[in-house]
Write an enzyme that holds these catalytic residues in place. Structure first.
Site, PDB file in Angstrom:
ATOM      1  N   ASP A  86       0.803  -1.220   0.000  1.00 19.33           N
ATOM      2  CA  ASP A  86       0.000   0.000   0.000  1.00 19.33           C
ATOM      3  C   ASP A  86       0.837   1.272   0.000  1.00 19.33           C
ATOM      4  O   ASP A  86       1.322   1.712   1.032  1.00 19.33           O
ATOM      5  CB  ASP A  86      -0.930   0.000   1.211  1.00 19.33           C
ATOM      6  CG  ASP A  86      -1.929   1.142   1.169  1.00 19.33           C
ATOM      7  OD1 ASP A  86      -2.149   1.701   0.074  1.00 19.33           O
ATOM      8  OD2 ASP A  86      -2.490   1.479   2.211  1.00 19.33           O
ATOM      9  N   ASP A 282      -1.755   4.850  -5.991  1.00 15.35           N
ATOM     10  CA  ASP A 282      -2.049   4.045  -4.803  1.00 15.35           C
ATOM     11  C   ASP A 282      -2.100   2.566  -5.152  1.00 15.35           C
ATOM     12  O   ASP A 282      -3.091   2.093  -5.712  1.00 15.35           O
ATOM     13  CB  ASP A 282      -3.373   4.487  -4.181  1.00 15.35           C
ATOM     14  CG  ASP A 282      -3.755   3.646  -2.966  1.00 15.35           C
ATOM     15  OD1 ASP A 282      -2.849   3.069  -2.345  1.00 15.35           O
ATOM     16  OD2 ASP A 282      -4.949   3.565  -2.652  1.00 15.35           O
TER      17      ASP A 282
END
Length: 427
Positions: A86, A282
């Site tokens: 992440d 992301d």
């Protein structure tokens, strides 16, 4: 969307090994969500000798798994944990037996924390809370709560523990790093069974930032996510030839995330008229998200373009909001890519214009029903407002690099099945 996308930290009290907080949640579980040399010569891509980087094998895929993950060895003795990759958040955390108030299914036994609490005054603790929003109930520990865009959350306390890494030159290292001991988890809409989150964002709490502060690596993180599944992740700057990378500056307007600033959207080489779209990268988001107006404009243009093709909308396929079926089931995106136009996001860096191109492979999937589905979603429906997110689907089959030292973001086409040679890799 991954549950690991864009957490928002807030302060809270706490009690236990940790002192647990007197706090309740409304809990509603929601089901989810290599040979070296070949191909590089042809593509002109050259990986150079690595002496001080960390290299990790990546597992998973965008569809049907729904996420990419790496294995981290943490604790004394070191034990393996599968962590969601992440770049949209900072804090690395594990589901934790502190004891656990509410934990969800995971591949490994719960992490048993060391007795090394991170105190309230530690700068890493302060970095997780907005100024003036962190109350100190116990100065010996740092409490955190993270809420993710898919409705998931993690509540816990910061601890320090040993991580077991191997440099690419074979040397071992065991730094003590801060991580979250999450003793109260609420799964989000994109929940999947992992041990925790690997936070690779820009903040002080990020594993990469912590390693850099200990002078163990350069503050650079990059990944190569294969469209066929798997890939690799690295920390450090000596696994790529910088001169072959397309670079653009990180925006000073969006300092919390990896953002190249605002973009103009192109469809089939022509402008859509959509400009000044704030964009962030992301890897914790499986799919790409556009703001409401951009999404509606793009999907309208696609539907008009496809009206003359042999595809029909397939509302019965609920894999993603927008799917199409052909005369017969599709086996892969290659079967149908000729029906779809390439997209591009154009960034302006001073006088230089940089394009981030999205071929059909970078925004389409084939569902298990044999239909083709649009892997670009409406961000307004998940609370992203005007933010536009380049998710994992659109970063596949290219090396994407976040250089926090030079404040640059870079990318180049790469065969992500080909993991760079090294004497040691973290698997």
């Amino acid at each position: 969307m991954q549950g690991s996308m864009f957490p928002f930290g807030s302060a809270l009290p706490s009690e236990a090994f940790v002192r647990l907080p007197d706090r309740s949640f409304h809990f509603q579980p929601v089901p989810g969500r290599l040979s070296w040399s070949r191909n590089y010569a042809a593509k002109g891509i050259k990986f150079i000798c690595a002496c001080s980087s960390l290299l990790f094998q990546v597992h998973g895929n965008v569809y049907p798994t729904g996420y990419y993950n790496v294995t981290m060895y943490i604790g004394q003795p070191a034990r393996p944990y599968f962590l969601d990759l992440d770049t949209g958040s900072d804090l690395t955390w594990l589901q934790c037996d502190a004891p656990c108030v509410r934990c969800v299914e995971a591949p490994h036994p719960l992490y048993r924390p060391s007795n090394s609490l991170v105190p309230f005054e530690d700068p890493i603790c302060a970095s997780l809370h907005a100024p003036g929003h962190h109350n100190c109930e116990d100065p010996t520990q740092c409490d955190y709560e993270l809420e993710y865009a898919d409705g998931g959350s993690s509540l816990g306390v910061l601890v320090k523990d040993a991580f077991a890494f191997n440099y690419t030159n074979g040397q071992r290292l065991n730094p003590r790093l801060a991580l979250g001991c999450g003793y109260n988890q609420v799964p989000g809409a994109s929940y999947h069974p992992l041990d925790g989150i690997l936070g690779l964002g820009k903040g002080k709490a990020s594993i990469v930032s912590q390693l850099h502060s200990q002078k163990l690596i350069r503050n650079v993180v990059g990944h190569c996510l294969s469209g066929r599944g798997g890939g690799f992740l690295f920390f450090g700057d000596d696994l790529y030839d910088s001169s072959r990378v397309v670079w653009t500056s990180m925006s000073s307007d969006y300092t919390k995330y990896y953002s190249p600033g605002v973009a103009e959207l192109f469809f089939g080489g022509e402008t859509t008229g959509l400009k000044n779209l704030p964009v962030v990268f992301d890897s914790g988001s499986s799919y790409t998200y556009l703001s409401h107006v951009a999404y509606q404009t793009l999907t309208s243009m696609m539907k008009k373009e496809l009206s003359a093709k042999s595809l029909k909308e397939a509302p019965e396929d609920e894999t993603l909001p927008l799917c199409w079926k052909g005369r017969r089931p599709f086996k892969n995106v290659h079967d149908v890519k000729k029906c779809f136009k390439a997209l591009a996001l154009s960034f302006t860096d001073g006088k230089t214009r940089t394009l981030f191109e999205l071929t059909p492979e970078a925004y389409l999937i084939i569902s298990n029903k044999g239909n083709v589905c649009l892997g670009i979603l409406n961000g307004a429906e998940v609370g992203l407002q005007d933010l536009n997110v380049i998710g994992a689907i659109s970063m596949q089959d290219r090396l994407v690099i976040f250089d926090n030292e030079k404040q640059m973001i870079g990318w180049m086409p790469t065969n992500c099945d080909q993991i760079p040679k090294s004497k040691a890799m973290n698997t």
